[in-house]
Scaffold this motif. Structure first.
Motif, PDB file in Angstrom:
ATOM      1  N   SER A 190       0.443  -1.360   0.477  1.00 37.22           N
ATOM      2  CA  SER A 190       0.148  -0.210  -0.167  1.00 37.22           C
ATOM      3  C   SER A 190       1.092   1.339   0.186  1.00 37.22           C
ATOM      4  O   SER A 190       0.185   2.220  -0.292  1.00 37.22           O
ATOM      5  CB  SER A 190      -0.489  -0.373   1.149  1.00 37.22           C
ATOM      6  OG  SER A 190      -0.146  -0.301   2.319  1.00 37.22           O
TER       7      SER A 190
ATOM      8  N   GLY B 286       4.001   3.583  -0.747  1.00 38.67           N
ATOM      9  CA  GLY B 286       4.811   4.645  -2.353  1.00 38.67           C
ATOM     10  C   GLY B 286       5.086   3.834  -3.290  1.00 38.67           C
ATOM     11  O   GLY B 286       5.004   3.592  -4.388  1.00 38.67           O
ATOM     12  N   VAL B 287       6.676   2.715  -3.028  1.00 38.51           N
ATOM     13  CA  VAL B 287       7.071   1.458  -3.163  1.00 38.51           C
ATOM     14  C   VAL B 287       6.225   0.581  -4.056  1.00 38.51           C
ATOM     15  O   VAL B 287       6.350   0.364  -4.767  1.00 38.51           O
ATOM     16  CB  VAL B 287       8.527   1.285  -2.749  1.00 38.51           C
ATOM     17  CG1 VAL B 287       8.740   0.040  -4.096  1.00 38.51           C
ATOM     18  CG2 VAL B 287       9.647   2.609  -2.405  1.00 38.51           C
TER      19      VAL B 287
ATOM     20  N   SER C 158      -1.450  -3.807   6.394  1.00 38.93           N
ATOM     21  CA  SER C 158      -2.664  -4.356   7.540  1.00 38.93           C
ATOM     22  C   SER C 158      -3.767  -4.381   7.082  1.00 38.93           C
ATOM     23  O   SER C 158      -3.985  -3.741   5.689  1.00 38.93           O
ATOM     24  CB  SER C 158      -2.345  -2.553   8.721  1.00 38.93           C
ATOM     25  OG  SER C 158      -3.366  -2.018   8.145  1.00 38.93           O
TER      26      SER C 158
ATOM     27  N   ASN D  42      -5.561  -1.498   5.343  1.00 36.50           N
ATOM     28  CA  ASN D  42      -5.445  -1.111   3.394  1.00 36.50           C
ATOM     29  C   ASN D  42      -5.866  -2.202   2.705  1.00 36.50           C
ATOM     30  O   ASN D  42      -5.207  -2.597   1.151  1.00 36.50           O
ATOM     31  CB  ASN D  42      -3.951  -0.500   3.288  1.00 36.50           C
ATOM     32  CG  ASN D  42      -4.056   0.545   3.686  1.00 36.50           C
ATOM     33  OD1 ASN D  42      -5.293   1.478   3.655  1.00 36.50           O
ATOM     34  ND2 ASN D  42      -2.506   0.847   4.538  1.00 36.50           N
TER      35      ASN D  42
ATOM     36  N   TYR E   1       0.037  -8.629   7.494  1.00 35.73           N
ATOM     37  CA  TYR E   1       1.178  -8.443   8.325  1.00 35.73           C
ATOM     38  C   TYR E   1       1.061  -8.152   9.311  1.00 35.73           C
ATOM     39  O   TYR E   1       2.347  -8.682  10.057  1.00 35.73           O
ATOM     40  CB  TYR E   1       2.807  -7.135   7.883  1.00 35.73           C
ATOM     41  CG  TYR E   1       2.168  -6.616   8.679  1.00 35.73           C
ATOM     42  CD1 TYR E   1       2.475  -5.582   9.639  1.00 35.73           C
ATOM     43  CD2 TYR E   1       1.588  -5.524   7.290  1.00 35.73           C
ATOM     44  CE1 TYR E   1       2.657  -4.789  10.264  1.00 35.73           C
ATOM     45  CE2 TYR E   1       0.967  -3.639   7.540  1.00 35.73           C
ATOM     46  CZ  TYR E   1       2.216  -3.251   8.731  1.00 35.73           C
ATOM     47  OH  TYR E   1       1.691  -2.111   9.352  1.00 35.73           O
TER      48      TYR E   1
ATOM     49  N   ILE F  10      14.907  -3.192  -0.178  1.00 39.50           N
ATOM     50  CA  ILE F  10      15.479  -1.609  -0.387  1.00 39.50           C
ATOM     51  C   ILE F  10      15.410  -0.566   0.750  1.00 39.50           C
ATOM     52  O   ILE F  10      16.374   0.212   0.400  1.00 39.50           O
ATOM     53  CB  ILE F  10      14.603  -0.726  -1.915  1.00 39.50           C
ATOM     54  CG1 ILE F  10      13.059  -0.622  -1.062  1.00 39.50           C
ATOM     55  CG2 ILE F  10      14.671  -1.761  -2.528  1.00 39.50           C
ATOM     56  CD1 ILE F  10      12.547  -0.205  -2.189  1.00 39.50           C
TER      57      ILE F  10
ATOM     58  N   ILE G 112      19.236  -2.895  -3.393  1.00 35.51           N
ATOM     59  CA  ILE G 112      19.260  -2.106  -4.689  1.00 35.51           C
ATOM     60  C   ILE G 112      19.173  -0.590  -4.203  1.00 35.51           C
ATOM     61  O   ILE G 112      17.882  -0.638  -3.679  1.00 35.51           O
ATOM     62  CB  ILE G 112      18.462  -2.614  -5.893  1.00 35.51           C
ATOM     63  CG1 ILE G 112      18.807  -4.562  -6.701  1.00 35.51           C
ATOM     64  CG2 ILE G 112      18.448  -2.190  -7.140  1.00 35.51           C
ATOM     65  CD1 ILE G 112      17.765  -4.678  -7.857  1.00 35.51           C
TER      66      ILE G 112
ATOM     67  N   VAL H 255      17.861   2.848  -6.138  1.00 38.19           N
ATOM     68  CA  VAL H 255      17.441   3.600  -7.333  1.00 38.19           C
ATOM     69  C   VAL H 255      18.790   4.502  -7.966  1.00 38.19           C
ATOM     70  O   VAL H 255      18.987   4.913  -7.572  1.00 38.19           O
ATOM     71  CB  VAL H 255      16.129   4.470  -6.950  1.00 38.19           C
ATOM     72  CG1 VAL H 255      16.573   5.676  -6.397  1.00 38.19           C
ATOM     73  CG2 VAL H 255      15.172   4.607  -8.312  1.00 38.19           C
TER      74      VAL H 255
ATOM     75  N   THR I  55       1.445   6.040   5.131  1.00 33.81           N
ATOM     76  CA  THR I  55       0.860   6.675   4.330  1.00 33.81           C
ATOM     77  C   THR I  55       0.528   5.502   2.808  1.00 33.81           C
ATOM     78  O   THR I  55       1.523   4.472   3.202  1.00 33.81           O
ATOM     79  CB  THR I  55       2.472   7.443   2.801  1.00 33.81           C
ATOM     80  OG1 THR I  55       2.859   7.739   4.342  1.00 33.81           O
ATOM     81  CG2 THR I  55       1.554   7.943   1.701  1.00 33.81           C
TER      82      THR I  55
HETATM   83  N1  LIG Z   1      16.477   1.336  -2.234  1.00 35.10           N
HETATM   84  C1  LIG Z   1      16.006   2.184  -3.005  1.00 35.10           C
HETATM   85  O1  LIG Z   1      16.335   2.545  -4.238  1.00 35.10           O
HETATM   86  C2  LIG Z   1      14.623   3.099  -2.558  1.00 35.10           C
HETATM   87  C3  LIG Z   1      13.967   3.726  -3.077  1.00 35.10           C
HETATM   88  C4  LIG Z   1      12.315   4.342  -2.651  1.00 35.10           C
HETATM   89  C5  LIG Z   1      12.524   3.862  -1.544  1.00 35.10           C
HETATM   90  N2  LIG Z   1      13.557   3.134  -0.443  1.00 35.10           N
HETATM   91  C6  LIG Z   1      12.793   2.689   0.773  1.00 35.10           C
HETATM   92  O2  LIG Z   1      11.526   1.710   0.331  1.00 35.10           O
HETATM   93  C7  LIG Z   1      11.136   1.595   2.267  1.00 35.10           C
HETATM   94  C8  LIG Z   1       9.198   2.355   1.721  1.00 35.10           C
HETATM   95  O3  LIG Z   1       9.288   3.287   1.284  1.00 35.10           O
HETATM   96  P1  LIG Z   1       8.000   3.060   0.751  1.00 35.10           P
HETATM   97  O4  LIG Z   1       8.079   5.169  -0.011  1.00 35.10           O
HETATM   98  O5  LIG Z   1       7.333   2.226  -0.366  1.00 35.10           O
HETATM   99  O6  LIG Z   1       7.433   3.660   2.116  1.00 35.10           O
HETATM  100  P2  LIG Z   1       5.711   4.174   2.368  1.00 35.10           P
HETATM  101  O7  LIG Z   1       5.408   4.683   1.580  1.00 35.10           O
HETATM  102  O8  LIG Z   1       5.882   5.058   4.147  1.00 35.10           O
HETATM  103  O9  LIG Z   1       5.249   2.418   3.514  1.00 35.10           O
HETATM  104  C9  LIG Z   1       4.135   2.928   3.644  1.00 35.10           C
HETATM  105  C10 LIG Z   1       3.461   2.271   3.894  1.00 35.10           C
HETATM  106  O10 LIG Z   1       3.887   0.745   4.654  1.00 35.10           O
HETATM  107  C11 LIG Z   1       2.855  -0.307   5.116  1.00 35.10           C
HETATM  108  N3  LIG Z   1       4.227  -1.149   6.228  1.00 35.10           N
HETATM  109  C12 LIG Z   1       3.992  -0.185   7.290  1.00 35.10           C
HETATM  110  N4  LIG Z   1       4.462  -0.718   7.951  1.00 35.10           N
HETATM  111  C13 LIG Z   1       4.634  -2.116   6.807  1.00 35.10           C
HETATM  112  C14 LIG Z   1       4.831  -3.553   7.557  1.00 35.10           C
HETATM  113  N5  LIG Z   1       5.517  -3.992   8.858  1.00 35.10           N
HETATM  114  N6  LIG Z   1       4.798  -4.494   6.505  1.00 35.10           N
HETATM  115  C15 LIG Z   1       4.246  -4.496   5.385  1.00 35.10           C
HETATM  116  N7  LIG Z   1       3.156  -2.794   5.678  1.00 35.10           N
HETATM  117  C16 LIG Z   1       3.747  -2.124   5.726  1.00 35.10           C
HETATM  118  C17 LIG Z   1       1.677   0.773   5.455  1.00 35.10           C
HETATM  119  O11 LIG Z   1       0.229   0.364   5.329  1.00 35.10           O
HETATM  120  P3  LIG Z   1      -0.228  -0.330   6.570  1.00 35.10           P
HETATM  121  O12 LIG Z   1      -0.704   1.268   7.427  1.00 35.10           O
HETATM  122  O13 LIG Z   1      -1.454  -1.051   6.553  1.00 35.10           O
HETATM  123  O14 LIG Z   1       0.816  -0.922   7.921  1.00 35.10           O
HETATM  124  C18 LIG Z   1       1.525   1.876   4.338  1.00 35.10           C
HETATM  125  O15 LIG Z   1       0.670   1.839   3.725  1.00 35.10           O
HETATM  126  C19 LIG Z   1      11.856   3.070   2.963  1.00 35.10           C
HETATM  127  O16 LIG Z   1      12.463   2.950   3.436  1.00 35.10           O
HETATM  128  C20 LIG Z   1      12.158   3.771   2.112  1.00 35.10           C
HETATM  129  O17 LIG Z   1      13.514   4.762   2.272  1.00 35.10           O
HETATM  130  C21 LIG Z   1      14.862   2.565  -1.131  1.00 35.10           C
END
Ligand SMILES: NC(=O)c1ccc[n+]([C@@H]2O[C@H](COP(=O)([O-])OP(=O)(O)OC[C@H]3O[C@@H](n4cnc5c(N)ncnc54)[C@H](OP(=O)(O)O)[C@@H]3O)[C@@H](O)[C@H]2O)c1
Length: 162
Positions: free
Chosen positions: A5, A7-8, A28, A31, A46, A86, A108, A110, A154
């Motif tokens: 649910s 951003g990624v 959860s 969502n 989860y 990631i 990986i 980005v 988010t």
């Molecule tokens: N390596 C790279 O190049 C790269 C690029 C982009 C992002 N990232 C990293 O990737 C991660 C994710 O980024 P994002 O922007 O996608 O995050 P995000 O949008 O903040 O993710 C929020 C979502 O995660 C869910 N969530 C929270 N805890 C969870 C869990 N334990 N299991 C399953 N779902 C869960 C929440 O749903 P619920 O409210 O239903 O719990 C919420 O909808 C971050 O750490 C970011 O820094 C890395």
């Protein structure tokens, strides 16, 4: 796709479906419907799931959560399968767990690529991928936007307008 649910995750689910994969998304319960609306075939809450008690049924796992979630991911990944995590790099401990389980584990980071973005823009134009923006903030509200993202709650993306 973990955090399907987020951003990624919400883009990853749609991309994987576009490429013909059968997809399970985690979030959860609140969502669940959103994750299924993205095209995921199955949803896992989860907060209420016994990862260790599951079959190793997945060829590929995108871990967007990190920490203990690497163990959860290993528990359900087939021998010879792949986990991409990631949030942070792969620790030595995680690396040896991957080896022990016989799965490939990678971090990986980005990389900006005009070619990739243009390809994704085409998929968005033809509505094969539909980005979901849950909230828009003005530039003056950027601190609020950061607080929102830090909450890890988010749904989809947030946007800051300039
Ligand atoms: N390596 C790279 O190049 C790269 C690029 C982009 C992002 N990232 C990293 O990737 C991660 C994710 O980024 P994002 O922007 O996608 O995050 P995000 O949008 O903040 O993710 C929020 C979502 O995660 C869910 N969530 C929270 N805890 C969870 C869990 N334990 N299991 C399953 N779902 C869960 C929440 O749903 P619920 O409210 O239903 O719990 C919420 O909808 C971050 O750490 C970011 O820094 C890395």
């Amino acid at each position: 796709m973990h955090a399907a649910s987020g951003g990624v995750g919400h883009i990853a689910v749609q991309l994987a479906r576009y490429l013909g994969a059968e997809v399970t998304g985690t979030s959860s319960a609140v969502n669940r419907d959103f994750v299924l609306s993205l095209g995921a075939d199955k949803h896992i809450d989860y907060k209420d799931y016994n990862w260790a008690g599951q079959q190793k049924e997945y060829d590929f796992v995108l871990d967007t959560v990190g920490g203990n979630n690497i163990d959860n991911s290993i528990a359900v990944t087939k021998t010879g399968g792949t986990i991409i995590s990631i949030p942070t790099g792969i620790s030595n401990e995680a690396s040896s767990k991957f080896k022990q389980a016989g799965v490939n584990g990678y971090f990986i980071l980005v990389k900006s690529s005009g070619g990739d973005l243009s390809h994704i823009a085409n998929l968005i134009e033809q509505q094969s991928i539909i980005p979901f923006v849950s909230q828009t903030y003005s530039f003056e509200e950027i601190a609020k936007a950061h607080t929102q993202i830090e909450a890890a709650k988010t749904v989809g993306k947030i946007v800051v307008t300039l």
